[in-house]
Design a protein around this motif. Structure first.
Motif, mmCIF file in Angstrom:
data_model
loop_
_atom_site.group_PDB
_atom_site.id
_atom_site.type_symbol
_atom_site.label_atom_id
_atom_site.label_comp_id
_atom_site.label_asym_id
_atom_site.label_seq_id
_atom_site.Cartn_x
_atom_site.Cartn_y
_atom_site.Cartn_z
ATOM 1 N N ARG A 249 0.787 -1.290 0.185
ATOM 2 C CA ARG A 249 0.179 0.158 0.057
ATOM 3 C C ARG A 249 0.785 1.267 -0.103
ATOM 4 N NH1 ARG A 249 -3.171 -3.198 3.711
ATOM 5 N NH2 ARG A 249 -2.097 -1.828 5.411
ATOM 6 N N GLY A 250 2.254 1.034 0.014
ATOM 7 C CA GLY A 250 3.141 2.258 -0.090
ATOM 8 C C GLY A 250 3.124 2.895 1.501
ATOM 9 N N GLU A 251 2.830 2.023 2.345
ATOM 10 C CA GLU A 251 2.712 3.045 3.712
ATOM 11 C C GLU A 251 4.182 2.793 4.276
ATOM 12 O OE1 GLU A 251 -0.048 0.567 5.738
ATOM 13 O OE2 GLU A 251 -1.817 1.310 4.293
ATOM 14 N N ILE A 252 5.069 2.015 3.791
ATOM 15 C CA ILE A 252 6.428 1.720 4.153
ATOM 16 C C ILE A 252 7.348 1.572 3.202
ATOM 17 C CG2 ILE A 252 6.037 0.843 6.673
ATOM 18 C CD1 ILE A 252 6.760 -1.777 5.595
ATOM 19 N N THR A 253 8.620 1.899 3.043
ATOM 20 C CA THR A 253 9.421 1.596 2.035
ATOM 21 C C THR A 253 9.931 0.238 2.119
ATOM 22 O OG1 THR A 253 11.399 2.337 2.981
ATOM 23 C CG2 THR A 253 9.919 3.947 1.604
ATOM 24 N N ALA A 254 10.876 -0.567 1.420
ATOM 25 C CA ALA A 254 11.364 -1.876 1.547
ATOM 26 C C ALA A 254 12.339 -1.694 2.680
ATOM 27 C CB ALA A 254 11.973 -2.155 0.229
ATOM 28 N N ASP A 255 13.005 -0.389 2.836
ATOM 29 C CA ASP A 255 14.032 -0.267 3.817
ATOM 30 C C ASP A 255 13.506 -0.260 5.303
ATOM 31 O OD1 ASP A 255 16.010 1.874 1.945
ATOM 32 O OD2 ASP A 255 16.243 -0.284 2.065
ATOM 33 N N GLN A 256 12.229 0.171 5.423
ATOM 34 C CA GLN A 256 11.502 0.313 6.688
ATOM 35 C C GLN A 256 10.889 -1.135 7.146
ATOM 36 O OE1 GLN A 256 9.011 3.417 5.394
ATOM 37 N NE2 GLN A 256 9.998 4.956 6.604
ATOM 38 N N ALA A 257 10.908 -2.005 6.092
ATOM 39 C CA ALA A 257 10.257 -3.365 6.507
ATOM 40 C C ALA A 257 11.292 -4.282 7.316
ATOM 41 C CB ALA A 257 9.971 -3.747 4.973
ATOM 42 N N PRO A 258 10.974 -5.195 7.657
ATOM 43 C CA PRO A 258 11.681 -6.241 8.372
ATOM 44 C C PRO A 258 12.744 -6.575 7.350
ATOM 45 C CG PRO A 258 9.489 -6.706 9.021
ATOM 46 C CD PRO A 258 9.344 -5.755 7.941
ATOM 47 N N PRO A 259 14.052 -7.051 7.685
ATOM 48 C CA PRO A 259 14.948 -7.498 6.782
ATOM 49 C C PRO A 259 14.572 -8.506 6.115
ATOM 50 C CG PRO A 259 15.745 -7.780 9.132
ATOM 51 C CD PRO A 259 14.354 -6.928 9.350
ATOM 52 N N GLU A 260 13.673 -9.652 6.584
ATOM 53 C CA GLU A 260 13.443 -10.731 5.631
ATOM 54 C C GLU A 260 12.543 -10.278 4.629
ATOM 55 O OE1 GLU A 260 12.695 -10.252 9.195
ATOM 56 O OE2 GLU A 260 11.189 -11.654 9.628
ATOM 57 N N VAL A 261 11.962 -9.162 4.712
ATOM 58 C CA VAL A 261 11.514 -8.920 3.319
ATOM 59 C C VAL A 261 12.368 -8.339 2.182
ATOM 60 C CG1 VAL A 261 9.600 -6.907 2.313
ATOM 61 C CG2 VAL A 261 9.247 -7.830 4.698
ATOM 62 N N ARG A 262 13.311 -7.608 2.650
ATOM 63 C CA ARG A 262 14.315 -7.481 1.467
ATOM 64 C C ARG A 262 15.112 -8.779 1.031
ATOM 65 N NH1 ARG A 262 15.008 -3.339 5.042
ATOM 66 N NH2 ARG A 262 16.895 -4.137 6.208
ATOM 67 N N GLU A 263 15.190 -9.583 2.164
ATOM 68 C CA GLU A 263 15.963 -10.683 1.794
ATOM 69 C C GLU A 263 14.927 -11.810 0.720
ATOM 70 O OE1 GLU A 263 16.658 -13.439 5.197
ATOM 71 O OE2 GLU A 263 16.523 -15.282 3.945
ATOM 72 N N VAL A 264 13.609 -11.812 0.917
ATOM 73 C CA VAL A 264 12.688 -12.494 0.209
ATOM 74 C C VAL A 264 12.556 -11.820 -1.131
ATOM 75 C CG1 VAL A 264 10.225 -12.999 -0.259
ATOM 76 C CG2 VAL A 264 11.343 -13.592 2.072
ATOM 77 N N LEU A 265 12.464 -10.612 -1.203
ATOM 78 C CA LEU A 265 12.323 -9.890 -2.536
ATOM 79 C C LEU A 265 13.486 -10.062 -3.351
ATOM 80 C CD1 LEU A 265 10.203 -6.562 -1.750
ATOM 81 C CD2 LEU A 265 9.513 -8.710 -2.419
ATOM 82 N N GLN A 266 14.714 -9.935 -2.739
ATOM 83 C CA GLN A 266 16.028 -10.284 -3.424
ATOM 84 C C GLN A 266 15.858 -11.716 -4.345
ATOM 85 O OE1 GLN A 266 19.455 -9.282 -1.208
ATOM 86 N NE2 GLN A 266 18.932 -7.336 -1.090
ATOM 87 N N ALA A 267 15.576 -12.418 -3.207
ATOM 88 C CA ALA A 267 15.501 -14.247 -3.834
ATOM 89 C C ALA A 267 14.487 -14.121 -4.917
ATOM 90 C CB ALA A 267 15.003 -14.771 -2.618
ATOM 91 N N CYS A 268 13.254 -13.283 -4.730
ATOM 92 C CA CYS A 268 12.003 -13.611 -6.064
ATOM 93 C C CYS A 268 12.980 -12.763 -7.205
ATOM 94 C CB CYS A 268 11.023 -12.739 -5.522
ATOM 95 S SG CYS A 268 10.068 -13.527 -4.234
ATOM 96 N N GLU A 269 13.822 -11.755 -7.023
ATOM 97 C CA GLU A 269 14.295 -11.278 -8.315
ATOM 98 C C GLU A 269 15.183 -12.376 -8.938
ATOM 99 O OE1 GLU A 269 13.889 -6.689 -8.300
ATOM 100 O OE2 GLU A 269 14.168 -8.256 -9.955
ATOM 101 N N ARG A 270 15.974 -13.001 -8.391
ATOM 102 C CA ARG A 270 16.728 -14.296 -8.702
ATOM 103 C C ARG A 270 15.962 -15.326 -9.305
ATOM 104 N NH1 ARG A 270 19.342 -18.608 -5.805
ATOM 105 N NH2 ARG A 270 20.805 -19.442 -7.268
ATOM 106 N N ALA A 271 14.852 -15.538 -8.815
ATOM 107 C CA ALA A 271 13.815 -16.690 -9.146
ATOM 108 C C ALA A 271 13.236 -16.243 -10.595
ATOM 109 C CB ALA A 271 12.996 -17.055 -8.266
#
Lengths: 285, 85
Positions: free
Chosen positions: A76-98
């Motif tokens: 919803r754009g209420e937070i940025t990826a940097d503001q989210a828990p670190p596992e969110v960035r980890e998962v999104l990076q893995a999704c980029e790779r996939a």
């Protein structure tokens, strides 16, 4: 918690089997640990509790059904990826790779409503839960998250894990048995109807009734199985060039296609097939 | 949970160990509501398959995703239950 005792291959050696069920992520996840001895060592119960916590934590962070999950706040754009828990960035990076590995057939950014890594998260969470469960005193651990299965070790010394693949036309039946030391994920059009979007066309479409991927990491296997269900037999090409991952597709017409290394096991073959069909000639990319 | 698409509900009557009058309500991909009945399905068939699987000594079944409600009807559930006999 339930504890079973049954004799191992050697009747003088006792073995134990610990089983738990966890209602989480909108489904039931089963956790099983196996080991030698009269009962599991105490720390196994602690690790089992931690494994269940891994699943609950993943659900709390990533559930698209929980209004205030960090993922939904991100969507919803209420937070940025940097503001989210670190596992969110980890998962999104893995999704980029996939997404890259799957030639874009797995694309969490192509779904309506904002980024949705659900096709990766379930496997990722179950893999970490299995690794949490597996440790000293545990010979083998398996976590089954609604058909996506992560394994560590083996259920008995010298015996690898054997897992069935459900028949997409009758999920009470098994299409084949697989022997693996890693994980297996299966995606397809089944109980929930067709919930798969083809990112390339934007349509709800899947070219296979069922697609299974084996490999060392259930998160990636989960994403690749989702991609393979959408791409169909053609997708076996991107699975095959991914080291240590193998794929198997059941068509709507009941046909089988698989990468040459897909770990079929001859046991438990109610459909009567005696061997798999190797993948057709590879498509040039 | 809501589904925008797909199966809305499953209803069935349990008689002894058999499921009868199984009806599935769903929305098809044209957005149309459909209701269909499935022929009587006997729970012993599920157990038979699970027994067969058990004789192959498997520790799990991999299949496309199921919900909490679907788990009970799944082969995985039958395997789990048979483990306790």
């Amino acid at each position: 918690m339930r504890q079973l005792r049954h004799p191992g291959a050697n009747p003088e050696v006792q073995s134990w089997h610990l089983h738990k069920r966890e209602e989480v992520m909108g489904t039931v996840v089963t956790l099983d640990a196996y080991g030698e001895g009269a009962k599991p060592p105490r720390e196994v119960h602690v690790r089992a509790a931690r494994a269940r916590a891994v699943l609950q934590r993943a659900d709390a962070v990533f559930s698209t059904w929980k209004e205030h999950s960090p993922l939904n706040q991100l969507r919803r754009g209420e937070i940025t990826a940097d503001q989210a828990p670190p596992e969110v960035r980890e998962v999104l990076q893995a999704c980029e790779r996939a997404k890259f590995i799957s030639d874009g057939y797995f694309d969490p950014w192509a779904l309506p409503g904002g980024v949705d890594p659900t096709g990766y998260v379930k496997g990722w969470a179950a893999q970490r839960a299995a690794e949490m469960l597996y440790g000293p005193g545990v010979g083998g651990a398996v976590v089954n998250a609604a058909g996506d299965i992560a394994t560590c070790g083996s259920p008995a010394p010298g015996r690898p894990f054997r897992l069935g693949v459900a028949d997409p036309s009758d999920r009470r039946r098994i299409a084949c048995v697989v022997e693996t030391s890693g994980a297996i994920a299966t995606s397809g059009t089944s109980e929930r109807g067709n919930h798969l979007v083809n990112p390339k066309s934007g349509q709800w479409e899947a070219r296979a009734a069922s697609a299974s991927v084996t490999g060392p990491d259930l998160g990636l296997a989960d994403a690749l199985a989702t991609a393979l269900a959408v791409a169909g037999e053609e997708g076996l090409a991107f699975v095959e060039v991914t080291p240590a991952y193998e794929g198997f597709v059941i068509g709507y017409d009941g046909s089988w296609h698989a990468t040459p290394g897909f770990p079929f096991h001859p046991l438990g073959n109610p459909s009567g097939r005696t061997h798999h069909q190797p993948a057709e000639a590879k498509h040039e990319n | 949970m809501d589904y925008n698409y797909g199966v809305l509900s499953v209803s069935a009557t349990v008689q002894g160990t058999k499921l009868t009058n199984v009806t599935i309500a769903s929305i098809d991909d044209g957005g149309n509501f459909r209701s269909e009945s499935i022929d009587q399905q006997a729970v012993p068939v599920l157990e038979q398959e699970a027994l067969q699987a058990q004789s192959a000594n498997i520790q799990g079944v991999s299949g496309a995703s199921y919900t909490s409600a679907g788990f009970e009807d799944s082969l995985q559930s039958a395997l789990t239950q048979l483990g306790f006999r």
